[in-house]
Design a protein around this motif. Structure first.
Motif, PDB file in Angstrom:
ATOM      1  N   GLU A 134       2.252   1.940  -3.458  1.00 42.36           N
ATOM      2  CA  GLU A 134       1.258   2.471  -4.291  1.00 42.36           C
ATOM      3  C   GLU A 134       1.262   4.069  -4.119  1.00 42.36           C
ATOM      4  OE1 GLU A 134      -2.378   0.376  -3.459  1.00 42.36           O
ATOM      5  OE2 GLU A 134      -1.507  -1.327  -4.462  1.00 42.36           O
ATOM      6  N   LYS A 147       1.005  -1.151   0.089  1.00 41.58           N
ATOM      7  CA  LYS A 147      -0.111   0.305  -0.186  1.00 41.58           C
ATOM      8  C   LYS A 147       1.020   1.324  -0.041  1.00 41.58           C
ATOM      9  CE  LYS A 147      -3.620   2.312   2.455  1.00 41.58           C
ATOM     10  NZ  LYS A 147      -4.776   2.350   3.767  1.00 41.58           N
ATOM     11  N   SER A 198       4.157   5.727  -5.640  1.00 39.94           N
ATOM     12  CA  SER A 198       3.695   5.707  -7.091  1.00 39.94           C
ATOM     13  C   SER A 198       2.780   6.683  -7.427  1.00 39.94           C
ATOM     14  CB  SER A 198       3.194   4.331  -7.618  1.00 39.94           C
ATOM     15  OG  SER A 198       2.946   4.327  -8.827  1.00 39.94           O
TER      16      SER A 198
END
Length: 365
Positions: free
Chosen positions: A80, A77, A83
């Motif tokens: 992410e 998580k 990102s």
């Protein structure tokens, strides 16, 4: 106009955090697009100006605040989040700061113009009288050397003094290194006030009350001097209770003012005849740079290139004393209070934030 990203652990009370925020603000004020990301905001004490894009990555505290040399890995998580908030953007310069922020380099898709900013000695070697403790220290240092090499090998490194750059080149085989000393921004109004500000203290210490700062040396030096005024101690930390006890043992508790942590101590520094620093080691101390900008004379141990480089030949003979020499420190404090020295323009230019900003922007090219 450049797009610049800073990533740091948090915006707490340390000098590295403060200098990062001040630099980010100066860059933003000069029409650069600046983003400042913290791993975790739970320890923040500094406020971020609206001219800076601020991101809280909300990374697990064990990663954000854990020991530097303990292996760290982001959850799926958290990857992410990186990102989405960072990797989808393109920056002219990315600076990973002190000190768990270094580990985010493995998760960035951008590889060009990514720099790791080293503020202090990450490979400190301590000396002990106890032979067993000394053997353990050798083992610890050897292990940390290997981790240091792994973390910084083939990386671009910014160091804040020549000592740190030399150590990085020796142990890490970095891609490139550059030394950029910390600069400070002090208001012109405060600088103008300096000669006319009434002095309340003979000596002031500003910083964390932790073992490496050796504040007990400053207290002992003040105690054995012939000074008759008072000393201010601005800061907080694990050593405060011990230091308060020491002032009682030396019968000077009525002459030492423990003022606690103060976000902006500039006015207190102006109210002091000189500032003392007796750290075992310093990277590029912001407090000393601020004192120079304010015109407050410094008496400091000559314990690192980051300290020595702030002085010129003319000022070093007044402001620097041999490290770990409390008697020399005491004599220098007494002499400075009685006959304060002044900084030349070369000293003042060395600590100018605009000069630091120019050096940082050169990394974008």
């Amino acid at each position: 106009m450049k797009k610049i990203l800073f990533i740091v652990d948090d915006l707490g009370k340390g000098g590295a955090e403060k200098i990062t925020l001040d630099l980010a603000y100066t860059l933003a004020k000069n029409d650069n697009l600046v983003t400042l990301a913290v791993l975790n905001s739970s320890k923040n004490t500094l406020a971020v100006d609206s001219s800076i894009e601020y991101i809280d990555l909300n990374i697990n505290p064990k990663f954000a605040f854990g020991k530097l040399w303990k292996f760290k890995e982001l959850s799926k998580k958290e990857q992410e989040t990186i990102s989405l908030l960072i990797n989808e953007k393109n920056f002219d310069l990315i600076i990973l700061g002190f000190h768990n922020g270094y580990y985010l380099g493995n998760y960035l898709t951008q590889k060009k113009n990514v720099w790791h900013w080293i503020h202090g000695d990450l490979l400190e070697f301590r000396k002990f009288n106890n032979p067993l403790k000394q053997i353990k220290e050798h083992i610890r240092f050897f292990k940390n050397k290997r981790k240091f090499a792994k973390l910084f090998k083939n990386r671009n490194l910014i160091t804040v003094n020549r000592d740190l750059e030399s150590k990085a080149q020796t142990y890490a085989q970095p891609k490139s290194t550059v030394t950029i000393a910390n600069g400070v921004q002090v208001s012109d109004d405060l600088i103008a006030q300096s000669p006319y500000t009434e002095k309340k203290w003979d000596v002031i210490f500003v910083g964390r009350l932790v073992p490496i700062k050796q504040v007990d040396h400053a207290i002992k030096a003040f105690s054995i001097s012939n000074l008759t005024g008072k000393m201010a101690i601005v800061g907080d930390g694990t050593e405060r209770e011990k230091l308060e006890t020491l002032t009682k043992e030396l019968n000077i508790s009525d002459r030492i003012d423990f003022l606690g942590w103060i976000d902006n101590p500039h006015q207190l520094m102006l109210q002091s005849k000189c500032l003392v620093m007796c750290s075992l080691y310093e990277g590029s101390p912001v407090t000393l740079a601020e004192a120079i900008a304010l015109g407050v004379p410094i008496i400091s141990y000559n314990s690192s290139a980051g300290i020595a480089d702030l002085f010129t030949i003319d000022t070093a003979k007044f402001g620097l004393v041999p490290k770990q020499n409390i008697k020399a420190l005491s004599f220098a404090l007494e002499k400075c209070v009685q006959n304060p020295y002044k900084y030349n323009q070369e000293c003042i230019d060395k600590v100018c934030m605009d000069n630091m900003q120019k050096r940082i922007l050169q990394l974008c090219d």
